[in-house]
Each structure stands twice: as C-alpha cells, then as structure tokens.
Design a protein around this motif. Structure first.
Motif, PDB file in Angstrom:
ATOM      1  N   GLY A   6      12.129  -0.617  -2.976  1.00  0.00           N
ATOM      2  CA  GLY A   6      11.813   0.605  -2.239  1.00  0.00           C
ATOM      3  C   GLY A   6      13.015   1.448  -1.918  1.00  0.00           C
ATOM      4  N   CYS A  39       6.200   1.120   5.034  1.00  0.00           N
ATOM      5  CA  CYS A  39       5.866  -0.171   4.438  1.00  0.00           C
ATOM      6  C   CYS A  39       6.310  -1.286   5.381  1.00  0.00           C
ATOM      7  CB  CYS A  39       6.547  -0.339   3.092  1.00  0.00           C
ATOM      8  SG  CYS A  39       6.277  -1.976   2.392  1.00  0.00           S
ATOM      9  N   SER A  47      10.538   3.414   6.707  1.00  0.00           N
ATOM     10  CA  SER A  47       9.406   3.815   5.874  1.00  0.00           C
ATOM     11  C   SER A  47       8.153   3.237   6.510  1.00  0.00           C
ATOM     12  CB  SER A  47       9.557   3.268   4.458  1.00  0.00           C
ATOM     13  OG  SER A  47       9.133   1.927   4.436  1.00  0.00           O
ATOM     14  N   ARG A  91      10.207   5.313  -1.751  1.00  0.00           N
ATOM     15  CA  ARG A  91       9.543   5.016  -0.488  1.00  0.00           C
ATOM     16  C   ARG A  91       9.975   6.073   0.509  1.00  0.00           C
ATOM     17  NH1 ARG A  91      10.842  -0.458   2.647  1.00  0.00           N
ATOM     18  NH2 ARG A  91      12.875   0.125   1.884  1.00  0.00           N
ATOM     19  N   CYS A 122       4.741   3.539  -0.849  1.00  0.00           N
ATOM     20  CA  CYS A 122       5.815   3.239  -1.792  1.00  0.00           C
ATOM     21  C   CYS A 122       5.292   3.365  -3.205  1.00  0.00           C
ATOM     22  CB  CYS A 122       6.344   1.823  -1.535  1.00  0.00           C
ATOM     23  SG  CYS A 122       7.660   1.339  -2.644  1.00  0.00           S
TER      24      CYS A 122
END
Lengths: 321, 443, 333
Positions: free
Chosen positions: A109, A139, A137, A114, A218
């Motif tokens: 990422g 994620c 991010s 991302r 992502c």
C-alpha cells in the motif's frame, strides 16, 4: 626520602599480594561448575543475541541446547543448518535441518495505491498508531509505515523505502530471526520458505474485509475473488475471510496465479522479466537479486507476464530443483 | 473551602462556550447507522433483516452477555444495510443502517412531556427495565448501567454519587441537562437509589456551574436523602475515583471498584435515561451532545438520536469551519480524534469538539528535564515520566510493578509536560503490553 | 472534505508551560541579584556575566552543531541559565579567559558529554565552578571589596569572605565572638554588602527571585526551604552547644553560597529528585553536608560540594522515595 619510597613500594606490594591471595582462595572456594560444552556451543553460535531462537541471548540458548536431550523446538534461525550441524557435532547428536526462511512484507500500500485519509500526529511508532486507529489510510490491515520492524531488525536487513513508505527486506541479510514479525502490530510480515535465487510469489495483502471495501481503500488489495485459487495447479492457494493465501510449502513457483489477479495483489519477485529466457541471462538476473527486488516491490502492480512465459519458467525452475 | 480530591489534577481553560444555549432537538438526518457495539463488552447479533421496517424505539439487537446492552432503533424507517461502519478509531464495526422515514414511535412509549414522579416498583424491576432500555454509562465509559446498579453478592452499597462534575473543558451537555431536566433527574436518582437500596445520594457539581447548583439545590429541598455538593473546579474530578475521594474522602483501593468503598457512581445523563426508561418506557435512543469549538459559528447543545452522523451535527452548528484541524468526539482531555465525519453518534458521545489547525498540531517533543510536573499532577500518584521510559524500552514487567494499570488515562501528565512529551500515548501502549502479559500468565 | 483531519491520542489540548518558558522565568528571577551585584562590583560584574553567558551559549551551539551533529537547541534558555549561575559564583574581578574556560567545562563536560539537556547527572554550572575552584584556587578566592563602579578590574583591593574570616580565625585558635567584630552586621549581610562572589552576596535579591519563582510556579519551594531549614537548625544546635567556636545560624544563612545554592543550584530540575519526599531527603542531605564542610572541613564554604555529592544520590533517591499512590492503602469502611 629513600626510605619513604621503600616503605611505599613494600606496603603496596604487600597489599597486592594479600588481595591476590584472597581472590585466589575465593575463586577456588566459590567456583561454579559449568558444563564446558556450554562455552563450546556458545562459541559456534552467531553471537547476535537477537532472540530469534526464543531465548534472551546466545548464552541462554547454548545452555538450553546442552541441557536438553534433543533438538526439538531448538533452532538457531540466524546460524541456520550450518551452525546447528556444528552444535550437533559438539554435543554428539544427530543434526536436524530446517528449510531456510526469509521475512516477507505482505503489504503493497504505497501512497499511490492507498489514498491518505488523515494525518497522524502522535509518536512515530506503529505500535501506538495501530492502537489508536486505522492509520493514515482507511485500510485497517495495511502497513502503517513508521518502521517498528526496521527498528527491531538487528541485522540491518530492513529499511524503509522513502518512495513507497513501506519496509523492504534485504534477502541476503535477513536471517529469519523473526524480530520484525514480532514488532509488527498488524502481523504483516511473514517468514516464508526461501526459494532458490530468492524468488518468491506471495499475496501481498492481508486485508480480510469484503472485496469492495478493501478495494476502495487500496488499489492493490486482495479482494478475495478466488481467481488465483482456481488457476493454481498445486492446491497451494486457499481463500479464507476474503483473503487468498499462498502456502509456500506447496507452491512450485509456476507463476500462473499472478497474471489472473485483478488487483495485482500477487507479487512475483526475482523472476526474469524477459519473454524468452536464456540460461545465461537468468544467472545475471539472479546476481542482481536484491537490487532488483526493490524495483519490483516499488512498481509492484506493473509486473505482468504472459502465461506462456511463466510456464517456461516453471520448467526451468523444476529443472533447477 | 470547597471540596475536591487531594492529589494532583490540572486546571485547563474551561471554555464552556455553549453553557447558556438551551438543548435543541436536532432534525432527523436522512440515514442513521446504529453501531451494534456501543458499550464495553461483546456486540449483540442484529434482530432485523435488510429491508425490514422499524419503528422508533424498536429493539434491533438484544444484549446477551452479562456486560452487554440492548440496542434500539432511534428512528422509523427501512433497514437498508447490515454492514460495517467506521467507529471513532476508523475500524469498521457491525452496524444497522436505516433510511429515515416519518417518525413513528413504538406504541408503548410515553412521548408526552408530563413529569411522572410516583413509582411502585421493586429494585429488581427497575434494573430489568434499565437493562431492557439498553442504558449504558453516558459519561463516556459506556459500561452497561444495569450491571452497575446490581450490587454484587457480599458487597453493600451505602451511597449513590451522581456525577454532574463535567470536568472536561468545552463540554456543557450535562450542565444543560441538569438545568432543564432537574425534576426528571431527581426521579431518576430516586429510582437508582431504590435499585441499589441506599438511603443517601450526593450530586457532585463543580462550582463553575453555579446556576445548576442553585437549581438542583432548590429542587432537593423537598427530597429526603438527596443533596447537592458544590466542588472546586479541578480536572479530572469527573473520574469515578476522584469524585468519590472528593465527596467522601474514601479511596477506592488500587485495582478495586467504587463498590469496594460502598459507593456507586452514575452520570447525570444516565440518571435521566433511567427516568425515561422506567417512567416513560423509552429506551436509550437519544442523548444530549455539545457541538463546540473556537471557530464554530453556533456552539450548541443538541438532543441527538443515536446513529446520526457527526457531519449532520456540525452542519446544524453552522457548518465545518475552514480552519478545522481536528475533530474530537468527547472532551479535549479524554476524547477521541475522528478521522471521518461519517462516524455515528453513539450512546457515549458527550460532545463534538472542533479544533482549528493551530490548536491541533502537537508541539515538537523535547527531552525530559525531570521537572516532576507529571508526578505532581498525576491524580493516581504514579510517575508518568518513568512509565513512558519503561514503555519505550518495552520493560513490561517493571511497568506492572510501577502500577501502570492504575492509570485512569486522564491525560493530566501530557497536558502539563513542558517538553510536550507524549506521556499518555506511551503509557497506554504500556497498559496494553501489561494486559497482554497478564493474559498470557492466565493461560 | 479536501483537507485531512489530524488524529492523535488525547489529550488534545496542552498547557502553556514549555521548557524555554521555564528557563526564561528562572533568568527573569535572577535580575534583582544581577542588578545588586552590578551596584556592588561595577563593570566587572557585567563583563564576567556577559562572558559566561555568551561562552556557554556558544559552546553549546558549537558542540551540538559540529560534534553531536544534532540541531542546536540553545534558544531553550538552559545554556543561558547555566551561564548566569556560573558567573554568579565567581569573583567579579576574575580574568575573563578563566570564565570562558569554566563555561567550556560546565557545558562540555558537565552537560553535553552526558547527552545534553535532561541527561546530565550533575549541575553543569557547579561542575564548571568546582573545576575552576580546584584548578585556580588563587584567582577564585580573590574576593574584591564591594566598591561599586570604583572596583578596579585588575589588582582590586581584595579581602576574605566573612566565612573565610571565621575559618581562618578558628584555625588560628581564635574565638568566634571577637571575630564577628570584623564582619559587617547581619543587616549588611542581608543586603549583600560584603566580600564574596557576584551573585552570592545579596541574600535579599536571591530571596526575591525565590519568591518570584514560587509564585510563578517555576519551582516547588520544597528544596530551598529544607536546605535553608537544615542549615539553620544544624548550625543553631552547634551555636547553642558552643557559641565560642561557632557562628550563629543566621550568619550561616546570610553568608557564602547557601542562598544561591539552595535556590538556584539545588533546584535544577535535571539534577534534583522528582518526588516531594525525595526532595526533602535531598535538601536535608545538602544542608547537613554543607554545615559539616563549613564547620569541620578545610574549606570555608561547602555548599557546592554538598550539592554535587547529593546530585550523585538523586537516581537512588528517585527509586527509593516513590509518590504515595491513590488507593495504595486499602481502607475498610
């Protein structure tokens, strides 16, 4: 004047003698008997004191080796089979071998893949950022990029790539001690079987969210579509919790899975790029090993090879074995 | 001399901008996302399916475990999603998303404004009703209230303490509630007293809210056993242990609970929710939320349905200021910074604080000069500088010996540190490490 | 939204205190003492202080920039404090190159060699001062008479400090009461009208600075009060036991470096204990050692050594004297 010097010398010598005698007798009296093999074993251990064996230092590991009856559960990942063979020789036992491992970072990422959704303003350590929130991010599985793993590595085998903001493992320095695996709060780093020429194919993602969510956060996330599972001829790929995983023990590096991945989350590293592979050229590629790996990791998703080529490579690989 | 707790504490600027703003009902948003886990404890399973019609106040998830609370729909409408939504930490948690329609309450709920003072219920009935209503501690810790109202076997409660301290700067939701819902509050207190079988209740209020002290003192004149105690302004007086110390001079032992010194502490918000749940049969589906900040156009106190996205509240308070740097759910000392405006209001959201960029950037960290300020302000008598160093070095066992688990995470140490050291960040990390150690020992 | 939100752990607000603010507060509290020392010792006081401050700042900058290779942090004011304190315990007529040398030792050896601010076990100004005192005893004990701007910079009229007079007298088997006749009255001592080092002389100005720092909450008053209290009580007992060979306790408080040491040197954050209990132990220790050196040692003044000795015990004190935890004692009831 002379007598002063004389007296000084005599007193000092007398004190010295007395101290030496006391030390001698104390050393005799309080001597601790230790198995001399512990010293011998410690001598052949790498002396890195990395804790990769599960003991706080090489000395403690040497004690454990000498005291135990078998090598079960005792292995020095840093010294590997070579050192364990030496230890076996000293202790007069049968040597055990383990396949060499290498640390693999399973997140790709980079900022391009991302998008950043917030700014983290706390101490620069993954442990705290992870406990606080998902990271910069969205994620919640991905690499936070504050380098706790690099900090933990005692062999200088890792560094943070400033472009991708991801850690990179230098394969030939990595001893698979597991310190980085321990340090990563998100369990992104895995110890995988080391293949010839440092080749590896792995799912470079550990996101277990549903495909759409993972993909939104992502571009190179595994979305759990299962395309790779279907294409794998060796049943090496399993799909669990929306995430594919390639079993390094079963994988034969056939390279069939990588091209079918819709999000390019399966990475091939240290494989020849050219369509036609000549033996000599391949060797040259291998020599460039670690340098090239960074390039591949950085560009990651751009890696795509035709199925035909991977087939050819599979043959060459099996012949290597 | 006003009462307060003895050890440590700080006094940040109070900034209660919205103190004079009456509570307003916030218009309903278009959709609400009600997280299924709004309390400490396991998330309950949803009882509704996608496309189901739900009414306001309808049960949508039943708290099964002991430390678990039921969740009710806060609006009338159609369930459009049973997916995960982001919580305050950005992690996704299971939630029910409902498209809001015409507001239609469950028929058994009494929505009339009248005050119902009398009740004829046993303590057990009250606890059962509180449990059904899904009430959790509304001061922020969101511990299920019915658990706190049932005295464990072998212990005895003597005193109920009602926490009207609101020691967090900026927040005014409890303040407004005490002013506007004083009578209901007192009935709620009576109900909790009955459940706990105590004869005495004290309402602790810091004296930066003289109007609330006066109002409630006046109402208490006719009530036997309930009295208001004004307290000196000092953070973190709203912490359970500090409040008990301030009011009764009793110290909850290290690792213990208030019940160990025969007291139980409930927030004013909780007491009001208990009143509504028992006397009006209304589950906990709305709460007072302060929206404030130095550049917020119209700092307000809103009555908000749970599940309403934070962005909706900010819109109603005059929109997001241009210089926004950080949005905090809760107060500035203990609240959580949000990374998205779509986070829903939960039962524990006491305020939304919008800080401008200039106030949200942390100052550069300098070396510790051992000035001892963190030790002097720690209300728990710990040594934060030492705990931070140990945490950085991952010396978990030493940290446990230094009683890191006593830390109440009030943030006084980080607030006072002249070197801007992130003391509490590392202490939290240390607590997590010690927790892990304790768990691994049990195995 | 186009701008990204910032995320961090609570607390999200921070108090107004900062290291520079505290350090400049200390410097501000030293102004009265500086003014008085200029009034008593004239130009020399200005020159020595300026040299000391400038060299401390310069050495800190150079060491951080070129040896440690870290961003210099001289504007936090800690080097200025060290500079002023070093100057204040030197005679006003000392050669300036000695001042610079003292500053180099104070900053280089006393502070930077341990890693800079926050890591040094000993008070840097005292390290510099003691180094000079032991290496250049003649220059360091030539105390000029307080003659204002008439004080000559070179070959000034010098004399022993009040403490020196007493010590000298006792060594020559004289008794204290007649010696006191040669010494200014207690009131004069309080104003600082005596031979001595620049900043040490004026107890009045130092007490003003102390009150300022306590009111501004820059330092807790525990350490100075315990040191001064201990010195007072200990010398008081000695005086009551034998007034012939001991000076009275007030005299001990008003002369020498006790005031400066107790208020500014011993309260250095980095080198003092961190809990109130520890501070009391530290203060009592300094008081006792000071009196022991003054009365029974060969030096007339011992407060610098006392502070340095107790500095060495600070880590031990910190681990022995913990704050009382909330809920530590289990209460029944």
């Amino acid at each position: 004047m002379n007598s002063t010097i004389l007296i000084t010398v005599i007193t000092l010598s007398a004190i010295g003698m007395a101290a030496a005698l006391i030390l001698y007798f104390v050393a005799r009296k309080f001597r601790v008997h230790e198995d001399p093999r512990i010293d011998e074993v410690e001598e052949v251990l790498p002396a890195a004191n990395c804790g990769g064996c599960g003991y706080p230092g090489c000395r403690n590991f040497a004690e454990a080796l000498v005291k135990s009856d078998s090598f079960e559960g005792l292995f020095c990942p840093v010294g590997g089979n070579e050192v364990m063979a030496k230890v076996a020789e000293i202790l007069g036992r049968e040597a055990v071998t383990q396949a060499p491992l290498v640390a693999v970072v399973r997140c790709n990422g980079s900022p391009g893949h991302r998008p950043k959704t917030s700014v983290y303003d706390g101490p620069v350590t993954c442990a705290i950022a992870h406990a606080l929130y998902t990271g910069e991010s969205d994620c919640p599985y991905g690499c936070l990029g504050y380098g706790d793993c690099v900090e933990a590595c005692t062999f200088d085998a890792m560094y943070m790539d400033p472009k991708t903001n991801l850690p990179v493992v230098i394969d030939n320095k990595c001893t698979a001690c597991g310190a980085c695996v321990e340090a990563c709060p998100r369990d992104i780093i895995e110890l995988r079987k080391k293949n010839p020429k440092d080749r590896k194919i792995f799912v470079c993602c550990i996101n277990e969210e549903k495909g759409a969510v993972a993909r939104k956060n992502c571009k190179v996330a595994c979305i759990g579509c299962g395309a790779c599972v279907k294409v794998c001829p060796f049943d090496a790929i399993t799909l669990e919790n929306n995430l594919a995983y390639i079993d390094a023990e079963k994988c034969r590096l056939c390279r069939k899975c990588s091209p079918v991945c819709p999000t390019n989350s399966i990475l091939e590293i240290n494989f020849p790029e050219k369509k036609m592979v000549v033996k000599g050229q391949e060797k040259k590629d291998a020599k460039e090993g670690s340098g090239k790996e960074e390039k591949v990791a950085a560009s990651g998703s751009e890696q795509k090879e035709s199925g035909e080529e991977s087939k050819k490579d599979k043959e060459s690989n099996s012949s290597n074995k | 001399m006003l009462k307060t707790f003895a050890k440590g504490g700080v006094h940040p600027p109070e900034n209660k901008l919205s103190a004079s703003r009456p509570i307003e009902s916030l218009p309903l948003p278009q959709t609400v996302s009600i997280p299924l886990s709004q309390h400490i404890g396991a998330p309950p399973a949803p009882l509704v399916q996608k496309n189901d019609q739900v009414k306001t106040g309808q049960l949508i998830a039943r708290g099964e475990g002991f430390v678990s609370a039921s969740i009710h729909s806060s609006v009338t409408g159609k369930v459009v999603k049973l997916e995960e939504v982001m919580d305050a930490g950005g992690y996704r948690r299971p939630a029910v998303t409902i498209q809001v329609g015409e507001d239609e309450w469950m028929p058994e709920i009494d929505t009339s404004p009248g005050l119902i003072k009398e009740f004829d219920l046993s303590g057990k009935d009250i606890i059962e009703k509180v449990k059904e209503a899904g009430i959790v501690g509304m001061g922020g810790a969101t511990f299920p209230s019915h658990v706190k109202m049932s005295v464990p076997r072998g212990k005895k409660a003597e005193l109920l303490i009602i926490n009207g301290v609101e020691c967090e700067p900026w927040l005014t939701s409890d303040h407004r509630l005490m002013l506007e819902k004083g009578e209901e509050l007192l009935v709620g207190i009576r109900l909790i007293m009955k459940a706990l079988q105590v004869e005495k209740a004290l309402i602790g209020i810091e004296n930066n809210k003289p109007d609330a002290i006066e109002h409630l003192s006046g109402l208490c004149l006719g009530e036997k056993g309930i009295s208001v105690v004004p307290l000196k302004v000092k953070y973190p007086q709203g912490g359970e242990k500090q409040l008990i110390k301030a009011l009764t001079a009793r110290e909850v032992p290290s690792g213990g609970l208030p019940i160990d010194v025969a007291t139980v502490v409930h927030n004013v918000g909780t007491a009001f929710a208990v009143y509504e749940a028992v006397q009006k049969k209304k589950p906990l589906i709305e709460r007072v939320v302060t929206v404030t900040g130095p550049s917020v156009k119209k700092p307000c106190n809103f009555l908000v349905r749970t599940g309403t996205p934070v962005s909706h509240l900010i819109e109603a308070a005059g929109g997001l200021p241009d210089d926004t740097g950080k949005i905090v759910s809760g107060g500035p000392m203990m609240g959580k910074a949000l990374n998205s405006l779509q986070v829903p209001v939960t039962k524990g959201t006491s305020g939304i604080l919008i800080l401008p960029e200039s106030m949200s950037v942390r100052k550069p960290v300098l070396p510790c000069i051992r000035c001892s300020r963190c030790i002097f302000v720690c209300p728990m008598g710990l040594e934060p500088y030492l705990l931070m160093t140990l945490s950085e070095k991952k010396m978990t066992e030493k940290m446990e010996k230094e009683h890191v688990m006593d830390c109440i995470e009030c943030g006084s140490c980080s607030y006072i540190c002249p070197s801007n050291r992130p003391l509490l960040d590392y202490i939290r990390l240390g607590k997590a490490q010690v927790n892990q150690l304790i768990r691994s020992r049990k195995k | 939204m186009d701008k990204l939100l910032r995320v961090s752990y609570s607390p999200h607000i921070h108090g107004e205190n900062s290291v520079p603010r505290l350090m400049w507060g200390v410097i501000a509290s030293l102004v009265p003492a500086f003014v008085l020392s200029v009034l008593y010792f004239g130009l020399g006081a200005i020159l020595v202080t300026a040299t000391s401050v400038l060299s401390c700042v310069l050495f800190e900058y150079l060491i951080q920039r070129f040896i440690m290779k870290v961003p210099p942090t001289v504007n936090d004011g800690s080097a200025v404090v060290t500079g002023v304190l070093l100057a204040f315990c030197l005679p006003a007529t000392i050669p300036l190159w000695l001042v610079a040398l003292g500053a180099l030792v104070a900053i280089g050896v006393g502070k930077m060699s341990f890693g800079g601010l926050g890591s040094n076990p000993f008070n840097p100004a005292l390290v510099g001062r003691v180094f000079l005192f032991i290496s250049f005893p003649v220059q360091l004990t030539s105390w000029p008479l307080p003659m204002g701007f008439k004080t000559k910079l070179v070959d000034a009229a010098t004399g022993a400090t009040p403490l020196g007079v007493i010590k000298e007298g006792l060594l020559n088997n004289q008794q204290v009461p007649p010696l006191m006749d040669d010494i200014p009255s207690h009131m004069q001592l309080f104003y600082g009208n005596m031979n001595g080092s620049m900043g040490e002389v004026a107890a009045m100005a130092l007490l003003l600075g102390f009150i300022y720092m306590v009111v501004k909450k820059i330092i807790p008053p525990v350490i100075p009060l315990t040191i001064l209290g201990t010195v007072f009580v200990f010398t008081g007992i000695l005086w009551l036991a034998n007034p012939e060979s001991n000076a009275d306790p007030l005299f001990h408080l008003l002369t020498g470096g006790v005031m400066l040491g107790a208020i500014y040197m011993a309260t250095d954050y980095v080198t003092s204990p961190m809990t109130k209990k520890g501070m009391v132990v530290f203060g009592v220790g300094i008081g006792v050692i000071t009196v022991l050196i003054r009365r029974f040692g060969s030096y007339p003044e011992g407060v610098q050594f006392a502070i340095l000795i107790m500095n060495a015990f600070v880590p031990l004190i910190n681990s022995w004297f913990k704050p009382k935890r909330f809920g530590e004692e289990v209460q029944h009831g």
